[in-house]
Design a protein around this motif. Structure first.
Motif, PDB file in Angstrom:
ATOM      1  N   ALA A  67       0.863  -1.152   0.049  1.00 41.99           N
ATOM      2  CA  ALA A  67      -0.082  -0.134  -0.022  1.00 41.99           C
ATOM      3  C   ALA A  67       0.753   1.282  -0.235  1.00 41.99           C
ATOM      4  CB  ALA A  67      -0.888  -0.071   1.289  1.00 41.99           C
ATOM      5  N   SER A  68       2.025   1.226   0.698  1.00 44.57           N
ATOM      6  CA  SER A  68       2.826   2.297   1.059  1.00 44.57           C
ATOM      7  C   SER A  68       3.625   2.547  -0.310  1.00 44.57           C
ATOM      8  CB  SER A  68       3.661   2.174   2.028  1.00 44.57           C
ATOM      9  OG  SER A  68       3.069   2.045   3.388  1.00 44.57           O
ATOM     10  N   ALA A  69       3.906   1.654  -1.169  1.00 47.16           N
ATOM     11  CA  ALA A  69       4.859   1.589  -2.195  1.00 47.16           C
ATOM     12  C   ALA A  69       4.049   1.719  -3.482  1.00 47.16           C
ATOM     13  CB  ALA A  69       5.950   0.757  -2.060  1.00 47.16           C
ATOM     14  N   LEU A  70       2.952   1.585  -3.820  1.00 49.54           N
ATOM     15  CA  LEU A  70       2.385   1.271  -4.942  1.00 49.54           C
ATOM     16  C   LEU A  70       2.450   2.630  -5.983  1.00 49.54           C
ATOM     17  CD1 LEU A  70      -1.041  -0.811  -4.890  1.00 49.54           C
ATOM     18  CD2 LEU A  70       0.912  -0.915  -6.457  1.00 49.54           C
ATOM     19  N   PHE A  72       4.388   5.136  -5.408  1.00 53.69           N
ATOM     20  CA  PHE A  72       5.658   5.496  -5.634  1.00 53.69           C
ATOM     21  C   PHE A  72       6.300   4.757  -6.760  1.00 53.69           C
ATOM     22  CE2 PHE A  72      10.330   4.573  -4.631  1.00 53.69           C
ATOM     23  CZ  PHE A  72      10.953   5.975  -4.484  1.00 53.69           C
ATOM     24  N   GLY A  73       5.861   3.263  -7.032  1.00 50.43           N
ATOM     25  CA  GLY A  73       6.337   2.340  -7.730  1.00 50.43           C
ATOM     26  C   GLY A  73       5.937   2.844  -9.210  1.00 50.43           C
ATOM     27  N   GLY A  74       4.542   3.521  -9.306  1.00 49.94           N
ATOM     28  CA  GLY A  74       4.270   4.015 -10.581  1.00 49.94           C
ATOM     29  C   GLY A  74       5.215   5.334 -10.662  1.00 49.94           C
ATOM     30  N   SER A  75       5.432   6.140  -9.892  1.00 44.51           N
ATOM     31  CA  SER A  75       6.490   7.360 -10.229  1.00 44.51           C
ATOM     32  C   SER A  75       7.692   6.808 -10.622  1.00 44.51           C
ATOM     33  CB  SER A  75       6.483   8.189  -8.950  1.00 44.51           C
ATOM     34  OG  SER A  75       5.547   8.375  -8.578  1.00 44.51           O
ATOM     35  N   LEU A  76       8.225   5.763 -10.196  1.00 44.70           N
ATOM     36  CA  LEU A  76       9.574   5.155 -10.819  1.00 44.70           C
ATOM     37  C   LEU A  76       9.239   4.700 -12.118  1.00 44.70           C
ATOM     38  CD1 LEU A  76      11.046   3.172  -7.737  1.00 44.70           C
ATOM     39  CD2 LEU A  76      11.711   5.276  -8.530  1.00 44.70           C
ATOM     40  N   VAL A  77       8.162   4.066 -12.499  1.00 39.92           N
ATOM     41  CA  VAL A  77       8.057   3.539 -13.716  1.00 39.92           C
ATOM     42  C   VAL A  77       8.088   4.704 -14.800  1.00 39.92           C
ATOM     43  CG1 VAL A  77       6.160   2.700 -15.318  1.00 39.92           C
ATOM     44  CG2 VAL A  77       6.626   1.497 -13.596  1.00 39.92           C
ATOM     45  N   TRP A 205      10.329  10.573  -1.393  1.00 40.28           N
ATOM     46  CA  TRP A 205      10.262   9.425  -0.377  1.00 40.28           C
ATOM     47  C   TRP A 205       9.325   9.706   0.665  1.00 40.28           C
ATOM     48  CZ3 TRP A 205      12.441   4.566  -0.970  1.00 40.28           C
ATOM     49  CH2 TRP A 205      13.489   4.340  -2.085  1.00 40.28           C
ATOM     50  N   LEU A 206       9.300  10.946   1.083  1.00 40.08           N
ATOM     51  CA  LEU A 206       8.879  11.418   2.348  1.00 40.08           C
ATOM     52  C   LEU A 206       7.386  10.709   2.786  1.00 40.08           C
ATOM     53  CD1 LEU A 206       9.850  12.216   5.076  1.00 40.08           C
ATOM     54  CD2 LEU A 206       9.059  14.441   4.384  1.00 40.08           C
ATOM     55  N   PRO A 207       6.408  11.328   1.688  1.00 38.71           N
ATOM     56  CA  PRO A 207       4.984  10.835   1.940  1.00 38.71           C
ATOM     57  C   PRO A 207       4.888   9.324   1.895  1.00 38.71           C
ATOM     58  CG  PRO A 207       5.142  12.384   0.148  1.00 38.71           C
ATOM     59  CD  PRO A 207       6.568  12.009   0.351  1.00 38.71           C
ATOM     60  N   HIS A 208       5.571   8.638   1.295  1.00 41.26           N
ATOM     61  CA  HIS A 208       5.608   7.010   1.300  1.00 41.26           C
ATOM     62  C   HIS A 208       5.841   6.640   2.631  1.00 41.26           C
ATOM     63  CE1 HIS A 208       4.712   7.285  -3.118  1.00 41.26           C
ATOM     64  NE2 HIS A 208       5.393   8.110  -2.923  1.00 41.26           N
ATOM     65  N   ILE A 209       7.167   7.221   3.182  1.00 38.70           N
ATOM     66  CA  ILE A 209       7.684   6.621   4.320  1.00 38.70           C
ATOM     67  C   ILE A 209       6.786   6.782   5.530  1.00 38.70           C
ATOM     68  CG2 ILE A 209       9.372   6.894   6.077  1.00 38.70           C
ATOM     69  CD1 ILE A 209      11.242   7.188   3.749  1.00 38.70           C
ATOM     70  N   ALA A 210       6.051   8.176   5.415  1.00 39.51           N
ATOM     71  CA  ALA A 210       4.933   8.736   6.500  1.00 39.51           C
ATOM     72  C   ALA A 210       3.912   7.737   6.395  1.00 39.51           C
ATOM     73  CB  ALA A 210       4.677  10.080   6.245  1.00 39.51           C
ATOM     74  N   LEU A 211       3.501   7.233   5.248  1.00 35.79           N
ATOM     75  CA  LEU A 211       2.209   6.390   5.066  1.00 35.79           C
ATOM     76  C   LEU A 211       2.331   5.122   5.608  1.00 35.79           C
ATOM     77  CD1 LEU A 211      -0.672   5.599   3.901  1.00 35.79           C
ATOM     78  CD2 LEU A 211       0.554   5.213   1.849  1.00 35.79           C
ATOM     79  N   TYR A 252       0.738  17.346   1.050  1.00 31.98           N
ATOM     80  CA  TYR A 252       0.286  18.621   0.481  1.00 31.98           C
ATOM     81  C   TYR A 252       1.417  19.504  -0.015  1.00 31.98           C
ATOM     82  CZ  TYR A 252      -4.922  18.800   0.987  1.00 31.98           C
ATOM     83  OH  TYR A 252      -6.204  18.618   0.965  1.00 31.98           O
ATOM     84  N   SER A 253       2.628  19.601   0.720  1.00 30.86           N
ATOM     85  CA  SER A 253       3.755  20.263   0.320  1.00 30.86           C
ATOM     86  C   SER A 253       4.809  19.520  -0.699  1.00 30.86           C
ATOM     87  CB  SER A 253       4.342  20.716   1.593  1.00 30.86           C
ATOM     88  OG  SER A 253       4.772  19.908   2.353  1.00 30.86           O
ATOM     89  N   SER A 254       4.459  18.278  -1.067  1.00 32.29           N
ATOM     90  CA  SER A 254       5.473  17.504  -1.636  1.00 32.29           C
ATOM     91  C   SER A 254       5.388  17.810  -3.147  1.00 32.29           C
ATOM     92  CB  SER A 254       4.960  15.946  -1.335  1.00 32.29           C
ATOM     93  OG  SER A 254       6.045  15.115  -2.153  1.00 32.29           O
ATOM     94  N   PRO A 255       6.636  17.576  -3.658  1.00 31.25           N
ATOM     95  CA  PRO A 255       6.566  18.134  -5.306  1.00 31.25           C
ATOM     96  C   PRO A 255       5.964  16.712  -5.820  1.00 31.25           C
ATOM     97  CG  PRO A 255       8.873  17.510  -4.283  1.00 31.25           C
ATOM     98  CD  PRO A 255       7.890  17.679  -3.251  1.00 31.25           C
TER      99      PRO A 255
END
Length: 466
Positions: A67-70, A72-77, A205-211, A252-255
């Protein structure tokens, strides 16, 4: 990785079929791991000297990582290219599976299960992107995506049965060993590079780690409450609330936010996300709890779940026709009507000495509930999203579904710690049924006219990862 986009037409014409088989097999491997572990739970408890809470963590740590990385995985793709992310995900998944099979303690098993979730989060979005690259023609692409999505139903049906057979032949470690040869087969089938586009997309990375931290502390709070450690449960609960608030603020503040700005105030889309979490909550409650409560073998537990898992495999074909003819809201409502009824029948069967006929009927209705709701959810969400945000809908919906699964396993493991008391054993199913009734209330009050937008007819292909 070099840009091989000029080779794309040549690759599409030469050998797309073996590569599609390999991509679908990777998807099957990931989804199989979400169901095959269920029938291994009693064997793991005995082998690693743990309890219901321990095997609960073996389930939740995988879904938490996924759940936390899905997203993020799309962003890496998008940033690195689908093929490289896919290959790394497959290799990592195979190696982490071998690590799980060799785990001498529960702690080691949990570490490798977390890695499995992370690598699965790389495989799911990259596999869909690779299919889009292999099949640039929309007509052929639709058929390929449908075949890819249908694999999830097969994995759902095969998982408990295959897991039961493997455990009967060897032990629980075999359910992880099988992933290694499948990963090798995927690598062989996809050995030719598949061209895919890249975009200069920001990665944060930060929003995913926080989640992940939020989900972990919330799960710990639930399990501590189940063990009646009320002070620690309260502290963890407060920390989870604080982390959840912090996650929202960071996002909210993440790029590169988890939730695009176009979706943040979209009530209909967030309703669909809630429905997805509710369905996975109920589904995970059944799959996690039944093998622990039945006094039977792993093979018997897998066979018991067949009335539900077979319907999840075959009924989405009918659901797709209903969506095309009536829109996605109709099957969503149908699913949330039968699902709580099925859960109540399962609760009755568990409370009344496991009546096999009542249990089978309840599981049959649960299968209808899952197979009517899940294939329609993406269509509903996409039809209510702004065009620039539709690409994010599938990833967020799958992530919220895994959040539902994580909480369900935590709640069930906490309650079933006291499963020797028949007044407690059926409670997880009643909780899941209540959540489905609440979802039905929101579905019943939603206006049908808004749900019937043109994008709805393409609903079923993209959202079925379990």
């Amino acid at each position: 990785m070099p840009d091989l986009s000029t080779r794309a037409p040549q690759l599409v014409q030469r050998r797309p079929t073996p590569q599609l088989v390999g991509i679908s097999l990777a998807y099957f491997m990931v989804l199989l791991d979400t169901t095959v572990l269920a029938v291994a739970e009693p064997d793991i408890m005995s082998s690693l000297h743990t309890d219901v809470v321990g095997v609960g963590w073996a389930t939740t740590i995988y879904t938490m990582a996924l759940a936390s990385a899905l997203v993020f995985g799309g962003s890496l793709v998008d940033r690195c290219g689908a093929y490289g992310v896919f290959i790394i995900g497959v290799i990592g998944f195979g190696l982490a599976s071998l690590g799980c099979s060799l785990a001498p303690t529960l702690a080691v098993l949990l570490g490798y299960r977390a890695l499995l979730g992370l690598f699965a989060a790389a495989i799911i979005p990259s596999s869909l992107s690779l299919i889009a690259s292999l099949y640039p023609d929309p007509a052929r692409r639709g058929g390929a995506i449908s075949a890819w999505a249908a694999i999830s139903g097969v994995a759902m049906a095969a998982g408990p049965v295959l897991g039961g057979w493997l455990i009967a032949v060897d032990d629980w470690r075999a359910v992880f060993v099988i992933n290694a040869p499948m990963a090798l087969a995927v690598l062989a089938l996809c050995r030719t590079t598949i061209a895919s586009s890249r975009h200069a997309r920001a990665v944060s990375w930060l929003p995913h780690i926080a989640l992940a931290a939020t989900l972990a502390t919330a799960t710990l709070a639930i399990t501590q409450a189940g063990q009646r450690s009320w002070l620690l449960a309260a502290v963890c609960g407060l920390v989870a609330v604080g982390l959840g608030y912090g996650t929202t603020a960071v996002d909210y503040s993440s790029p590169a936010p988890l939730v695009p700005a176009a979706l943040r105030r979209n009530r209909a889309v967030w309703t669909a996300f809630g429905w997805g979490a509710a369905v996975n909550y109920a589904l995970t409650t059944v799959i996690f709890s039944i093998p622990l409560l039945l006094n039977t073998t792993a093979v018997g537990a897998g066979a018991t779940l067949l009335p539900m898992t077979l319907l999840v495999a075959v009924n989405p074909l009918l659901t797709g026709r209903i969506v095309a003819a009536r829109g996605p809201l109709r099957p969503i409502r149908m699913g949330f009507i039968v699902f709580p009824v099925g859960l109540c029948l399962v609760a009755v069967a568990i409370a009344d000495h496991h009546q096999s006929v009542v249990l089978a009927l309840g599981l049959l209705l649960c299968g209808l509930g899952v197979s009517w709701t899940l294939p329609a959810l993406v269509g509903f969400a996409v039809s209510h999203a702004d065009p620039e945000a539709t690409g994010s809908v599938g990833g967020i919906l799958n992530a919220t579904r895994q959040v539902g699964a994580t909480i369900a396993a935590a709640v069930a493991s906490a309650l079933l710690t006291h499963s020797h008391d028949d007044t407690v054993a059926f409670v997880p199913f009643l909780i899941a049924g209540s959540i489905c009734v609440l979802s039905l209330t929101t579905a019943a009050t939603h206006r049908v006219a808004r749900a019937r937008k043109p994008a709805a007819s393409g609903a079923s292909a993209t959202d079925h990862p379990a």
